[in-house]
Design a protein around this motif. Structure first.
Motif, PDB file in Angstrom:
ATOM      1  N   ALA A 182      41.585  38.053  43.774  1.00  0.00           N
ATOM      2  CA  ALA A 182      41.295  38.471  42.395  1.00  0.00           C
ATOM      3  C   ALA A 182      42.051  39.748  42.039  1.00  0.00           C
ATOM      4  N   LEU A 183      42.100  40.704  42.979  1.00  0.00           N
ATOM      5  CA  LEU A 183      42.834  41.956  42.706  1.00  0.00           C
ATOM      6  C   LEU A 183      44.326  41.680  42.545  1.00  0.00           C
ATOM      7  N   GLN A 184      44.867  40.833  43.413  1.00  0.00           N
ATOM      8  CA  GLN A 184      46.301  40.534  43.335  1.00  0.00           C
ATOM      9  C   GLN A 184      46.621  39.816  42.020  1.00  0.00           C
ATOM     10  N   LYS A 185      45.757  38.895  41.623  1.00  0.00           N
ATOM     11  CA  LYS A 185      45.946  38.161  40.362  1.00  0.00           C
ATOM     12  C   LYS A 185      45.846  39.130  39.171  1.00  0.00           C
ATOM     13  N   ALA A 186      44.851  40.020  39.197  1.00  0.00           N
ATOM     14  CA  ALA A 186      44.666  40.980  38.096  1.00  0.00           C
ATOM     15  C   ALA A 186      45.882  41.893  37.965  1.00  0.00           C
ATOM     16  N   ASP A 187      46.416  42.346  39.108  1.00  0.00           N
ATOM     17  CA  ASP A 187      47.592  43.230  39.072  1.00  0.00           C
ATOM     18  C   ASP A 187      48.821  42.486  38.546  1.00  0.00           C
ATOM     19  N   ARG A 188      48.961  41.240  38.995  1.00  0.00           N
ATOM     20  CA  ARG A 188      50.153  40.456  38.647  1.00  0.00           C
ATOM     21  C   ARG A 188      50.149  40.065  37.170  1.00  0.00           C
ATOM     22  N   ASP A 189      48.990  39.627  36.646  1.00  0.00           N
ATOM     23  CA  ASP A 189      48.953  39.017  35.309  1.00  0.00           C
ATOM     24  C   ASP A 189      48.217  39.863  34.271  1.00  0.00           C
ATOM     25  N   SER A 190      47.795  41.082  34.626  1.00  0.00           N
ATOM     26  CA  SER A 190      47.053  41.959  33.701  1.00  0.00           C
ATOM     27  C   SER A 190      45.862  41.242  33.062  1.00  0.00           C
ATOM     28  N   ILE A 191      45.089  40.606  33.887  1.00  0.00           N
ATOM     29  CA  ILE A 191      43.880  39.903  33.416  1.00  0.00           C
ATOM     30  C   ILE A 191      42.686  40.412  34.235  1.00  0.00           C
ATOM     31  N   ALA A 192      41.511  39.897  33.931  1.00  0.00           N
ATOM     32  CA  ALA A 192      40.331  40.157  34.762  1.00  0.00           C
ATOM     33  C   ALA A 192      39.758  38.801  35.167  1.00  0.00           C
ATOM     34  N   THR A 193      38.856  38.811  36.128  1.00  0.00           N
ATOM     35  CA  THR A 193      38.325  37.530  36.600  1.00  0.00           C
ATOM     36  C   THR A 193      36.812  37.478  36.378  1.00  0.00           C
ATOM     37  N   PRO A 194      36.312  36.354  35.895  1.00  0.00           N
ATOM     38  CA  PRO A 194      34.879  36.253  35.588  1.00  0.00           C
ATOM     39  C   PRO A 194      34.018  36.090  36.845  1.00  0.00           C
ATOM     40  N   ALA A 195      32.722  36.084  36.631  1.00  0.00           N
ATOM     41  CA  ALA A 195      31.765  35.893  37.727  1.00  0.00           C
ATOM     42  C   ALA A 195      32.100  34.624  38.492  1.00  0.00           C
ATOM     43  N   ASN A 196      32.023  34.735  39.802  1.00  0.00           N
ATOM     44  CA  ASN A 196      32.225  33.580  40.698  1.00  0.00           C
ATOM     45  C   ASN A 196      33.611  32.947  40.570  1.00  0.00           C
ATOM     46  N   TRP A 197      34.573  33.702  40.032  1.00  0.00           N
ATOM     47  CA  TRP A 197      35.941  33.169  39.875  1.00  0.00           C
ATOM     48  C   TRP A 197      36.476  32.696  41.221  1.00  0.00           C
ATOM     49  N   GLN A 198      37.203  31.589  41.152  1.00  0.00           N
ATOM     50  CA  GLN A 198      37.942  31.088  42.308  1.00  0.00           C
ATOM     51  C   GLN A 198      39.363  30.808  41.839  1.00  0.00           C
ATOM     52  N   PRO A 199      40.360  30.902  42.744  1.00  0.00           N
ATOM     53  CA  PRO A 199      41.736  30.630  42.339  1.00  0.00           C
ATOM     54  C   PRO A 199      41.829  29.296  41.593  1.00  0.00           C
ATOM     55  N   GLY A 200      42.547  29.297  40.477  1.00  0.00           N
ATOM     56  CA  GLY A 200      42.690  28.090  39.660  1.00  0.00           C
ATOM     57  C   GLY A 200      41.755  28.082  38.457  1.00  0.00           C
ATOM     58  N   ASP A 201      40.674  28.889  38.503  1.00  0.00           N
ATOM     59  CA  ASP A 201      39.747  28.972  37.359  1.00  0.00           C
ATOM     60  C   ASP A 201      40.397  29.775  36.230  1.00  0.00           C
ATOM     61  N   ASP A 202      39.893  29.562  35.009  1.00  0.00           N
ATOM     62  CA  ASP A 202      40.357  30.357  33.873  1.00  0.00           C
ATOM     63  C   ASP A 202      40.039  31.831  34.101  1.00  0.00           C
ATOM     64  N   VAL A 203      40.863  32.699  33.491  1.00  0.00           N
ATOM     65  CA  VAL A 203      40.696  34.148  33.678  1.00  0.00           C
ATOM     66  C   VAL A 203      40.388  34.812  32.346  1.00  0.00           C
ATOM     67  N   ILE A 204      39.991  36.070  32.403  1.00  0.00           N
ATOM     68  CA  ILE A 204      39.554  36.786  31.199  1.00  0.00           C
ATOM     69  C   ILE A 204      40.670  37.683  30.676  1.00  0.00           C
ATOM     70  N   VAL A 205      40.872  37.617  29.352  1.00  0.00           N
ATOM     71  CA  VAL A 205      41.835  38.504  28.706  1.00  0.00           C
ATOM     72  C   VAL A 205      41.117  39.832  28.477  1.00  0.00           C
ATOM     73  N   PRO A 206      41.749  40.969  28.846  1.00  0.00           N
ATOM     74  CA  PRO A 206      41.060  42.257  28.661  1.00  0.00           C
ATOM     75  C   PRO A 206      40.602  42.446  27.213  1.00  0.00           C
ATOM     76  N   PRO A 207      39.517  43.188  26.983  1.00  0.00           N
ATOM     77  CA  PRO A 207      38.968  43.328  25.627  1.00  0.00           C
ATOM     78  C   PRO A 207      40.011  43.884  24.657  1.00  0.00           C
ATOM     79  N   PRO A 208      39.941  43.473  23.391  1.00  0.00           N
ATOM     80  CA  PRO A 208      40.927  43.938  22.411  1.00  0.00           C
ATOM     81  C   PRO A 208      40.772  45.427  22.137  1.00  0.00           C
ATOM     82  N   GLY A 209      41.898  46.083  21.860  1.00  0.00           N
ATOM     83  CA  GLY A 209      41.870  47.538  21.630  1.00  0.00           C
ATOM     84  C   GLY A 209      41.804  47.896  20.164  1.00  0.00           C
TER      85      GLY A 209
END
Ligand code: BEZ
Length: 222
Positions: free
Chosen positions: A167-194
């Motif tokens: 999850a950390l490697q994915k977040a660093d690579r794609d600038s996203i966050a991961t939801p509860a119980n995320w597993q590789p291949g699941d949809d990811v979260i777009v950071p909140p709008p600014g």
């Protein structure tokens, strides 16, 4: 007046404390020897204890999976090098949960003087002479990214530790966050709008690759 030598426990976002240590794989210098790698530095209460033995069998069996994620393991306990060697030799003779002939190839730190354990706040209320089950996930820039503590009676979940690395490697690579119980291949979260504008356009421009439950909770499809 003499200055008190008070050490603050390292926290997420801190630079990981540097150390030199004698280990079952020779002397290591951290972080120099681990430049560009993720590191899982973990402590256990004592050699030749049952829960710790199951943990070492599990972690050693998964070591190649972690290597494939550019991640190195370093263990630590307040035991002598000879106790470590004897315990790791005994572990190789044991069979449990489908694991046998388990060779622990990652370094296990001898920390009788508790120098590294104290730097990392691994000696806590349960004992003055034994480390707790701590896990520090440290990134390739030697920044602490995750800290986990488990009680003595609970063996760690190493699949979860691997999931955190992924999850950390994915977040660093794609600038996203991961939801509860995320597993590789699941949809990811777009950071909140600014801004209000971004919030509005996100709601209006949902499509094939992105969908929102509300303006503050948008997912990117994988
Ligand atoms: C164990 O690894 O089994 C253990 C270690 C310290 C306290 C209790 C259990």
């Amino acid at each position: 007046m003499e200055k008190e030598n008070i050490q603050r426990m390292p926290l997420i976002g801190d630079e990981a404390p540097a150390f030199q240590a004698v280990t079952t794989q020779g002397t290591i210098n951290f972080p120099e020897d681990y430049k560009g790698k993720w590191v899982i530095l973990f402590s256990h209460p004592a050699d030749f204890t049952p829960v710790c033995t199951t943990e070492f069998m599990t972690f050693a069996t998964m070591a190649e999976e972690f290597k494939a994620l550019n991640t190195e393991l370093i263990g630590l306990s307040v035991d002598s090098l000879y106790a470590h060697i004897a315990w790791l030799r005994k572990i190789q003779e044991l069979e449990w949960n489908g694991m046998k002939d388990v060779e622990v190839k990652f370094p296990l730190i001898e920390d009788i003087r508790m120098e590294v354990a104290n730097k990392y706040g691994m000696i806590q209320g349960q004992s003055n002479t034994q480390a707790v089950r701590a896990v520090f996930i440290i990134d390739p820039k030697a920044i602490i990214r995750t800290i986990l503590y488990y009680p003595a009676s609970t063996g760690r979940n190493f699949d979860e530790i691997k999931r955190i690395i992924l999850a950390l490697q994915k977040a660093d690579r794609d600038s996203i966050a991961t939801p509860a119980n995320w597993q590789p291949g699941d949809d990811v979260i777009v950071p909140p709008p600014g801004s209000c504008g971004v919030a509005k356009s996100r709601m209006e421009n949902q499509g094939d690759d992105q969908y929102c439950l509300d303006w503050f909770l948008c997912f990117k499809k994988e």
